[in-house]
Design a protein around this motif. Sequence first.
Motif, PDB file in Angstrom:
ATOM      1  N   TYR A  22       0.804  -1.222   0.000  1.00 44.94           N
ATOM      2  CA  TYR A  22       0.000   0.000   0.000  1.00 44.94           C
ATOM      3  C   TYR A  22       0.837   1.274   0.000  1.00 44.94           C
ATOM      4  N   ASP A  23       2.012   1.256   0.612  1.00 39.77           N
ATOM      5  CA  ASP A  23       2.869   2.447   0.550  1.00 39.77           C
ATOM      6  C   ASP A  23       3.164   2.811  -0.902  1.00 39.77           C
ATOM      7  N   GLU A  24       3.567   1.827  -1.691  1.00 41.39           N
ATOM      8  CA  GLU A  24       3.915   2.089  -3.088  1.00 41.39           C
ATOM      9  C   GLU A  24       2.688   2.297  -3.963  1.00 41.39           C
ATOM     10  N   LEU A  25       1.636   1.527  -3.726  1.00 42.22           N
ATOM     11  CA  LEU A  25       0.426   1.658  -4.540  1.00 42.22           C
ATOM     12  C   LEU A  25      -0.217   3.029  -4.357  1.00 42.22           C
ATOM     13  N   LEU A  26      -0.428   3.448  -3.122  1.00 37.84           N
ATOM     14  CA  LEU A  26      -1.119   4.717  -2.869  1.00 37.84           C
ATOM     15  C   LEU A  26      -0.254   5.927  -3.193  1.00 37.84           C
TER      16      LEU A  26
ATOM     17  N   LYS B   1       0.470   8.913   1.246  1.00 39.71           N
ATOM     18  CA  LYS B   1       1.547   8.426   2.101  1.00 39.71           C
ATOM     19  C   LYS B   1       0.957   8.154   3.479  1.00 39.71           C
ATOM     20  N   ARG B   2       1.715   7.462   4.295  1.00 41.81           N
ATOM     21  CA  ARG B   2       1.226   7.155   5.644  1.00 41.81           C
ATOM     22  C   ARG B   2       0.966   8.452   6.398  1.00 41.81           C
ATOM     23  N   ALA B   3      -0.253   8.580   6.903  1.00 44.29           N
ATOM     24  CA  ALA B   3      -0.632   9.782   7.643  1.00 44.29           C
ATOM     25  C   ALA B   3      -0.751   9.503   9.129  1.00 44.29           C
ATOM     26  N   MET B   4      -0.961   8.230   9.472  1.00 49.45           N
ATOM     27  CA  MET B   4      -1.120   7.852  10.876  1.00 49.45           C
ATOM     28  C   MET B   4      -0.728   6.395  11.011  1.00 49.45           C
ATOM     29  N   GLU B   5       0.031   6.103  12.052  1.00 54.23           N
ATOM     30  CA  GLU B   5       0.428   4.721  12.287  1.00 54.23           C
ATOM     31  C   GLU B   5       0.586   4.506  13.790  1.00 54.23           C
ATOM     32  N   VAL B   6      -0.203   3.606  14.327  1.00 52.76           N
ATOM     33  CA  VAL B   6      -0.113   3.177  15.725  1.00 52.76           C
ATOM     34  C   VAL B   6      -0.225   1.657  15.725  1.00 52.76           C
ATOM     35  N   ASP B   7      -0.056   1.030  16.861  1.00 56.45           N
ATOM     36  CA  ASP B   7      -0.122  -0.429  16.926  1.00 56.45           C
ATOM     37  C   ASP B   7      -1.366  -0.958  16.235  1.00 56.45           C
ATOM     38  N   GLY B   8      -1.153  -1.744  15.180  1.00 59.00           N
ATOM     39  CA  GLY B   8      -2.260  -2.395  14.498  1.00 59.00           C
ATOM     40  C   GLY B   8      -3.116  -1.504  13.614  1.00 59.00           C
ATOM     41  N   PHE B   9      -2.697  -0.282  13.344  1.00 58.62           N
ATOM     42  CA  PHE B   9      -3.509   0.639  12.543  1.00 58.62           C
ATOM     43  C   PHE B   9      -2.598   1.492  11.683  1.00 58.62           C
ATOM     44  N   ILE B  10      -2.865   1.515  10.383  1.00 57.54           N
ATOM     45  CA  ILE B  10      -2.151   2.397   9.451  1.00 57.54           C
ATOM     46  C   ILE B  10      -3.192   3.076   8.583  1.00 57.54           C
ATOM     47  N   ALA B  11      -3.062   4.387   8.421  1.00 58.32           N
ATOM     48  CA  ALA B  11      -3.936   5.147   7.531  1.00 58.32           C
ATOM     49  C   ALA B  11      -3.063   5.917   6.552  1.00 58.32           C
ATOM     50  N   TRP B  12      -3.491   5.905   5.291  1.00 55.11           N
ATOM     51  CA  TRP B  12      -2.803   6.644   4.236  1.00 55.11           C
ATOM     52  C   TRP B  12      -3.698   7.798   3.810  1.00 55.11           C
ATOM     53  N   ALA B  13      -3.093   8.915   3.462  1.00 47.67           N
ATOM     54  CA  ALA B  13      -3.849  10.079   3.003  1.00 47.67           C
ATOM     55  C   ALA B  13      -3.012  10.830   1.971  1.00 47.67           C
ATOM     56  N   ALA B  14      -3.687  11.659   1.206  1.00 50.53           N
ATOM     57  CA  ALA B  14      -3.019  12.554   0.266  1.00 50.53           C
ATOM     58  C   ALA B  14      -3.168  13.964   0.821  1.00 50.53           C
ATOM     59  N   GLY B  15      -2.074  14.578   1.177  1.00 48.48           N
ATOM     60  CA  GLY B  15      -2.134  15.916   1.754  1.00 48.48           C
ATOM     61  C   GLY B  15      -2.714  15.885   3.147  1.00 48.48           C
ATOM     62  N   SER B  16      -3.413  16.950   3.499  1.00 50.08           N
ATOM     63  CA  SER B  16      -3.963  17.046   4.851  1.00 50.08           C
ATOM     64  C   SER B  16      -5.432  16.639   4.920  1.00 50.08           C
ATOM     65  N   GLY B  17      -5.946  16.035   3.844  1.00 48.59           N
ATOM     66  CA  GLY B  17      -7.343  15.611   3.814  1.00 48.59           C
ATOM     67  C   GLY B  17      -7.580  14.361   4.632  1.00 48.59           C
ATOM     68  N   PRO B  18      -8.795  13.856   4.582  1.00 47.90           N
ATOM     69  CA  PRO B  18      -9.131  12.649   5.341  1.00 47.90           C
ATOM     70  C   PRO B  18      -8.389  11.434   4.785  1.00 47.90           C
ATOM     71  N   PRO B  19      -8.278  10.372   5.584  1.00 48.32           N
ATOM     72  CA  PRO B  19      -7.591   9.172   5.101  1.00 48.32           C
ATOM     73  C   PRO B  19      -8.209   8.636   3.810  1.00 48.32           C
ATOM     74  N   MET B  20      -7.341   8.102   2.945  1.00 49.60           N
ATOM     75  CA  MET B  20      -7.756   7.448   1.717  1.00 49.60           C
ATOM     76  C   MET B  20      -8.129   6.000   2.031  1.00 49.60           C
ATOM     77  N   VAL B  21      -7.237   5.339   2.778  1.00 51.16           N
ATOM     78  CA  VAL B  21      -7.389   3.938   3.117  1.00 51.16           C
ATOM     79  C   VAL B  21      -6.827   3.744   4.517  1.00 51.16           C
TER      80      VAL B  21
END
Length: 107
Positions: free
Chosen positions: A2-6, A12-32
């Motif tokens: 997902y890092d390369e696909l998105l 890019k990764r916007a948030m990462e904690v134990d067991g949770f990763i969210a990707w976003a473009a810019g400062s908008g809401p998470p994409m995935v």
Amino acid sequence: FYDELLAELGGKRAMEVDGFIAWAAGSGPPMVAITPPYDKKPATVGNGVMVALMASSKEQVDAIHAKALALGGKDEGAPGFRGGDESFYAGYFRDLDGNKLNAFFLG
């Protein structure tokens, strides 16, 4: 995967904690976002579930689909027009765990 696909969508990764990763473009809401199941049962591929990624052009759909396959994803339908008209262009693929996704462009 997902890092390369998105990254193809500017994500890019916007948030990462134990067991949770969210990707976003810019400062908008998470994409995935990916997280273990809340009920603590094993994660499974959802029958009839698909994540759709909106692209900005047909060329970007092509690039995302190609990137998914290059990263080891499985082809589920080459990019092309769908639904009998030329306003919906999409390519379908599965990630490394078997989850179904598509990249699409409306226009």
